[in-house]
Design a protein around this motif. Structure first.
Motif, PDB file in Angstrom:
ATOM      1  N   SER A  95       3.289  -4.951   9.558  1.00 30.48           N
ATOM      2  CA  SER A  95       4.323  -5.987   9.673  1.00 30.48           C
ATOM      3  C   SER A  95       5.615  -5.505   9.043  1.00 30.48           C
ATOM      4  O   SER A  95       5.605  -4.645   8.156  1.00 30.48           O
ATOM      5  N   ARG A  96       6.722  -6.101   9.504  1.00 29.71           N
ATOM      6  CA  ARG A  96       8.019  -5.918   8.856  1.00 29.71           C
ATOM      7  C   ARG A  96       8.511  -7.238   8.262  1.00 29.71           C
ATOM      8  O   ARG A  96       9.611  -7.307   7.728  1.00 29.71           O
ATOM      9  N   ASN A  97       7.706  -8.269   8.385  1.00 27.83           N
ATOM     10  CA  ASN A  97       8.043  -9.591   7.874  1.00 27.83           C
ATOM     11  C   ASN A  97       7.898  -9.582   6.355  1.00 27.83           C
ATOM     12  O   ASN A  97       6.789  -9.536   5.822  1.00 27.83           O
ATOM     13  N   GLN A  98       9.037  -9.630   5.661  1.00 23.00           N
ATOM     14  CA  GLN A  98       9.008  -9.467   4.207  1.00 23.00           C
ATOM     15  C   GLN A  98       8.261 -10.600   3.497  1.00 23.00           C
ATOM     16  O   GLN A  98       7.598 -10.376   2.483  1.00 23.00           O
ATOM     17  N   ILE A 103       4.590  -9.791   3.950  1.00 19.77           N
ATOM     18  CA  ILE A 103       4.240  -8.612   3.140  1.00 19.77           C
ATOM     19  C   ILE A 103       4.112  -8.995   1.669  1.00 19.77           C
ATOM     20  O   ILE A 103       3.173  -8.573   0.977  1.00 19.77           O
ATOM     21  N   ARG A 104       5.032  -9.819   1.176  1.00 18.72           N
ATOM     22  CA  ARG A 104       4.966 -10.266  -0.221  1.00 18.72           C
ATOM     23  C   ARG A 104       3.678 -11.028  -0.498  1.00 18.72           C
ATOM     24  O   ARG A 104       3.027 -10.821  -1.527  1.00 18.72           O
ATOM     25  N   LYS A 163       0.708  -8.535  -0.467  1.00 23.30           N
ATOM     26  CA  LYS A 163       0.737  -7.689  -1.664  1.00 23.30           C
ATOM     27  C   LYS A 163       0.285  -8.468  -2.893  1.00 23.30           C
ATOM     28  O   LYS A 163      -0.450  -7.951  -3.744  1.00 23.30           O
ATOM     29  N   SER A 199       3.968  -0.687   4.233  1.00 26.05           N
ATOM     30  CA  SER A 199       4.234  -1.557   5.381  1.00 26.05           C
ATOM     31  C   SER A 199       4.964  -0.740   6.445  1.00 26.05           C
ATOM     32  O   SER A 199       5.268   0.442   6.232  1.00 26.05           O
ATOM     33  N   SER A 221       7.904  -0.823   7.177  1.00 23.74           N
ATOM     34  CA  SER A 221       9.216  -0.427   6.660  1.00 23.74           C
ATOM     35  C   SER A 221       9.179   0.954   6.008  1.00 23.74           C
ATOM     36  O   SER A 221      10.225   1.570   5.801  1.00 23.74           O
TER      37      SER A 221
END
Length: 203
Positions: free
Chosen positions: A7-10, A13-14, A17, A29, A31
């Motif tokens: 994913s690139r969806n921050q 991802i947060r 994580k 990720s 990114s």
């Protein structure tokens, strides 16, 4: 062990994580890579989409990849937006546009008929060709207007009845303990722990 979140969806991802922060895993990720194109979501189910994304990223990176496909199912709308949640208002739609369309379709619908759930399916693809799945669901009600500044996606509209607040209003620690993604990740943690153990030779 190195694990790539597909994913690139921050925001996503947060959350992932945070859920895996205590595990002996280096989390990357999309990114962190330059050569991975946009991932297609052509499946008709959350599981198909998650598997497709996980396999694609595993093949592109040579690393174990974790992909989730998640979305909102609104009972009054026959389960829509479902797998089309991220692009409900169009291919280039943002969260605000998707939320606006949802509210528009539910205009005049009373609270008792605004039942909905968030669904998350996680797929983990390993370089040796294995594919693992986990799933989580969180039941709720669609509000009449956005509320809260946290979260992303449909979070400002999704009310969790036992708290009387939207996902966007709830503190992150509470949301991360009850959400669909939290449930799926709790099960995924067991899968990842097993993979870490295998990588260490079963020690």
């Amino acid at each position: 062990m190195r694990l790539v979140i597909a994913s690139r969806n921050q925001g996503k991802i947060r959350e992932i994580k945070a859920m895996l922060s205590d595990m002996p895993v280096e989390i990357l990720s999309l990114s962190d890579f330059d050569n991975i194109p946009e991932l297609a979501e052509e499946g008709s189910t959350f599981q198909e989409n998650a598997a497709q994304k996980a396999r694609s990223v595993m093949l592109a990176t040579g690393l174990t990849a974790l992909a989730d496909d998640s979305g909102l199912e609104v009972d009054y709308l026959g389960g829509a937006p479902g797998v089309y949640s991220a692009r409900f208002a169009g291919a280039k739609a943002n969260d605000a546009a998707n939320n606006y369309k949802l509210l528009k379709l539910l205009t005049g619908v009373p609270r008792e008929k605004r039942t909905a759930r968030f669904v998350c399916v996680i797929a983990i693809a390993t370089p040796d060709g294995q594919l693992y799945y986990s799933e989580g669901k969180c039941e709720g009600v669609i509000g009449f207007k956005p509320a809260g500044d946290g979260g992303f996606g449909y979070d400002p509209l999704f009310i969790v009845p036992q708290y009387g607040q939207t996902f966007a209003q709830l503190p992150p620690d509470i949301k991360n303990s009850i959400s669909h993604r939290a449930q799926a990740l709790t099960l995924a943690r067991e899968i990842i722990a097993g993979l870490v153990n295998e990588e260490r030779g079963g020690v």
